[in-house]
Design an enzyme around this catalytic site. Structure first.
Site, mmCIF file in Angstrom:
data_model
loop_
_atom_site.group_PDB
_atom_site.id
_atom_site.type_symbol
_atom_site.label_atom_id
_atom_site.label_comp_id
_atom_site.label_asym_id
_atom_site.label_seq_id
_atom_site.Cartn_x
_atom_site.Cartn_y
_atom_site.Cartn_z
ATOM 1 N N THR A 165 0.824 -1.217 0.000
ATOM 2 C CA THR A 165 0.000 0.000 0.000
ATOM 3 C C THR A 165 0.856 1.264 0.000
ATOM 4 O OG1 THR A 165 -1.287 -1.314 1.564
ATOM 5 C CG2 THR A 165 -2.147 0.863 1.001
ATOM 6 N N SER A 204 5.689 -10.111 5.845
ATOM 7 C CA SER A 204 5.787 -8.663 5.999
ATOM 8 C C SER A 204 5.018 -8.200 7.243
ATOM 9 C CB SER A 204 5.228 -7.986 4.737
ATOM 10 O OG SER A 204 5.410 -6.600 4.794
ATOM 11 N N GLY A 207 10.952 -5.278 0.386
ATOM 12 C CA GLY A 207 10.171 -5.211 -0.845
ATOM 13 C C GLY A 207 10.492 -6.333 -1.821
ATOM 14 N N HIS A 216 -8.407 0.156 4.774
ATOM 15 C CA HIS A 216 -8.249 -1.305 4.786
ATOM 16 C C HIS A 216 -9.617 -1.983 4.903
ATOM 17 C CE1 HIS A 216 -3.937 -1.214 4.946
ATOM 18 N NE2 HIS A 216 -3.850 -0.737 6.158
HETATM 19 P P1 A3P Z 1 8.295 -6.158 2.953
HETATM 20 O O1 A3P Z 1 7.950 -6.184 4.392
HETATM 21 O O2 A3P Z 1 8.136 -7.483 2.279
HETATM 22 O O3 A3P Z 1 9.609 -5.540 2.650
HETATM 23 P P2 A3P Z 1 2.186 -1.877 3.140
HETATM 24 O O4 A3P Z 1 2.692 -0.637 2.503
HETATM 25 O O5 A3P Z 1 0.885 -2.341 2.567
HETATM 26 O O6 A3P Z 1 2.200 -1.783 4.616
HETATM 27 O O7 A3P Z 1 3.207 -3.023 2.694
HETATM 28 C C1 A3P Z 1 4.535 -2.960 3.142
HETATM 29 C C2 A3P Z 1 5.422 -3.696 2.165
HETATM 30 O O8 A3P Z 1 5.610 -2.884 1.002
HETATM 31 C C3 A3P Z 1 6.801 -3.944 2.751
HETATM 32 O O9 A3P Z 1 7.221 -5.189 2.213
HETATM 33 C C4 A3P Z 1 7.588 -2.766 2.217
HETATM 34 O O10 A3P Z 1 8.974 -2.985 2.177
HETATM 35 C C5 A3P Z 1 6.999 -2.619 0.827
HETATM 36 N N1 A3P Z 1 7.154 -1.265 0.296
HETATM 37 C C6 A3P Z 1 7.028 -0.090 0.943
HETATM 38 N N2 A3P Z 1 7.265 0.944 0.130
HETATM 39 C C7 A3P Z 1 7.552 0.430 -1.077
HETATM 40 C C8 A3P Z 1 7.912 0.992 -2.344
HETATM 41 N N3 A3P Z 1 8.018 2.303 -2.494
HETATM 42 N N4 A3P Z 1 8.152 0.153 -3.389
HETATM 43 C C9 A3P Z 1 8.040 -1.184 -3.228
HETATM 44 N N5 A3P Z 1 7.730 -1.779 -2.064
HETATM 45 C C10 A3P Z 1 7.481 -0.995 -0.995
#
Ligand code: A3P
Length: 313
Positions: free
Chosen positions: A69, A158, A281, A128
């Site tokens: 997100t 994650s 990520g 959410h």
């Molecule tokens: P990981 O924990 O697998 O690294 P959300 O934003 O829904 O809370 O999800 C978090 C996940 O998105 C994390 O994954 C995080 O590292 C990844 N994330 C956050 N910012 C991002 C970005 N700019 N590009 C790609 N992935 C990203």
């Protein structure tokens, strides 16, 4: 107890006391309309459903927790306000959470909620909340919904890391198998995960102009194509190819994670460190944590839940 305990465990008002209750990571979660919620998010979700009035040019970003997100929280405002040079990029001064307010973790936690009619148009929101409990005006108006999902195994890993941020060094990480059991049973904030995904998926098949269904893995695999798809859906198609790369760079995990605003500070609404939203990520990182048994169990749940839906996760 953890330093974040009070933020997660605000007590429900008496009128909601009758709802089924279970423990998730030591916190109370309550079941409402088929999904589990932390108490304060539940009250906000119920208030949002009663009070939010959508406008036709609103954009709502919807997701389960930890499906990527934050990437969309950066991409959507960047697409909508493409003008401005790099020095004026709002992401330099603001954590992505601050660029798209959330119904259920922010706006409707306030009583009374803020006057949203004064927000500049187009208004951007995130939630959410599962599809079926969204405010009616979101479903019936022409506003757009962008949904992002992710492989359930990577989502679970994650989430485990994110939730561990709430624990003290003395507590140490939460037992992974216990967390996994809860996830498989659908008992986690905004769970069951698969039901959440299916609600939006089915609606996106019926109304593709209204709901754009994105997968984290596809965004990672072909970011340019997916970004163009997103921009076209938002009726802001890219005119210059170089802008595609500019937005991708501005919103890249590497860049965001190293900005001062994201290395420091705490989200005022959730109490989580800004840095906890940015980790690796990676796609397929679950492989470093899952036993064969865990893999088979979650695969089986996914197979059964998604059978006949045409969706592959
Ligand atoms: P990981 O924990 O697998 O690294 P959300 O934003 O829904 O809370 O999800 C978090 C996940 O998105 C994390 O994954 C995080 O590292 C990844 N994330 C956050 N910012 C991002 C970005 N700019 N590009 C790609 N992935 C990203």
């Amino acid at each position: 107890t953890s330093k974040f305990h009070s933020l997660f465990s605000a007590t429900l008002s008496n009128s909601l006391d009758h709802l089924p209750r279970k423990k998730w990571w030591g916190y109370d979660v309550h079941q409402w309309e088929g999904f589990w919620y932390l108490p304060s998010n539940l009250e906000a979700a119920i208030a949002a459903r009663s009070h939010f009035e959508a406008c036709s040019d609103d954009v709502v970003l919807a997701s389960s927790m930890k499906t990527g997100t934050t990437w969309l929280k950066a991409l959507i405002p960047s697409i909508m306000n493409l003008c401005g040079d790099d020095d004026n990029d709002p992401l330099i001064q603001n954590h992505p959470n601050a660029l798209i307010p959330s119904f259920d973790v922010q706006l409707y936690k306030q009583n009374p909620p803020p006057d949203l009619s004064t927000m500049p148009f187009p208004r951007l929101f995130r939630t959410h909340m599962p599809y079926h409990v969204l405010p009616e005006s979101i479903k019936s108006s022409d506003c757009k919904i962008v949904y992002i999902t992710r492989n359930p195994k990577d989502t679970f890993v994650s989430l485990w890391h994110f939730m561990n941020t709430t624990r003290t060094p003395e507590q140490g990480p939460f037992p992974m198998l216990e967390a996994f059991e809860s996830f498989c049973n659908g008992v986690h904030a905004y769970g069951p995960f698969h039901d959440h995904v299916l609600g939006y998926w089915k609606e996106s098949l019926k109304r593709s102009q209204k709901i754009l269904f994105l997968k984290y893995e596809e965004m990672k695999k072909e970011p340019r194509a997916q970004l163009k798809r997103l921009a076209s859906f938002l009726e802001r198609p890219f005119v210059k190819e170089e802008d595609v790369d500019k937005v991708l760079w501005r919103c890249s995990l590497d860049r965001l994670k190293n900005l001062e605003v994201n290395k420091n500070g705490v989200d005022p609404w959730v109490g989580m460190p800004h840095s906890s939203y940015f980790r690796l990520g990676n796609v397929g990182y679950w492989n470093n944590y899952f036993t064969t048994k865990m893999n088979e169990r979650l695969d089986q749940i996914t197979r059964i839940k998604l059978e006949g839906s045409g969706l592959d996760l």
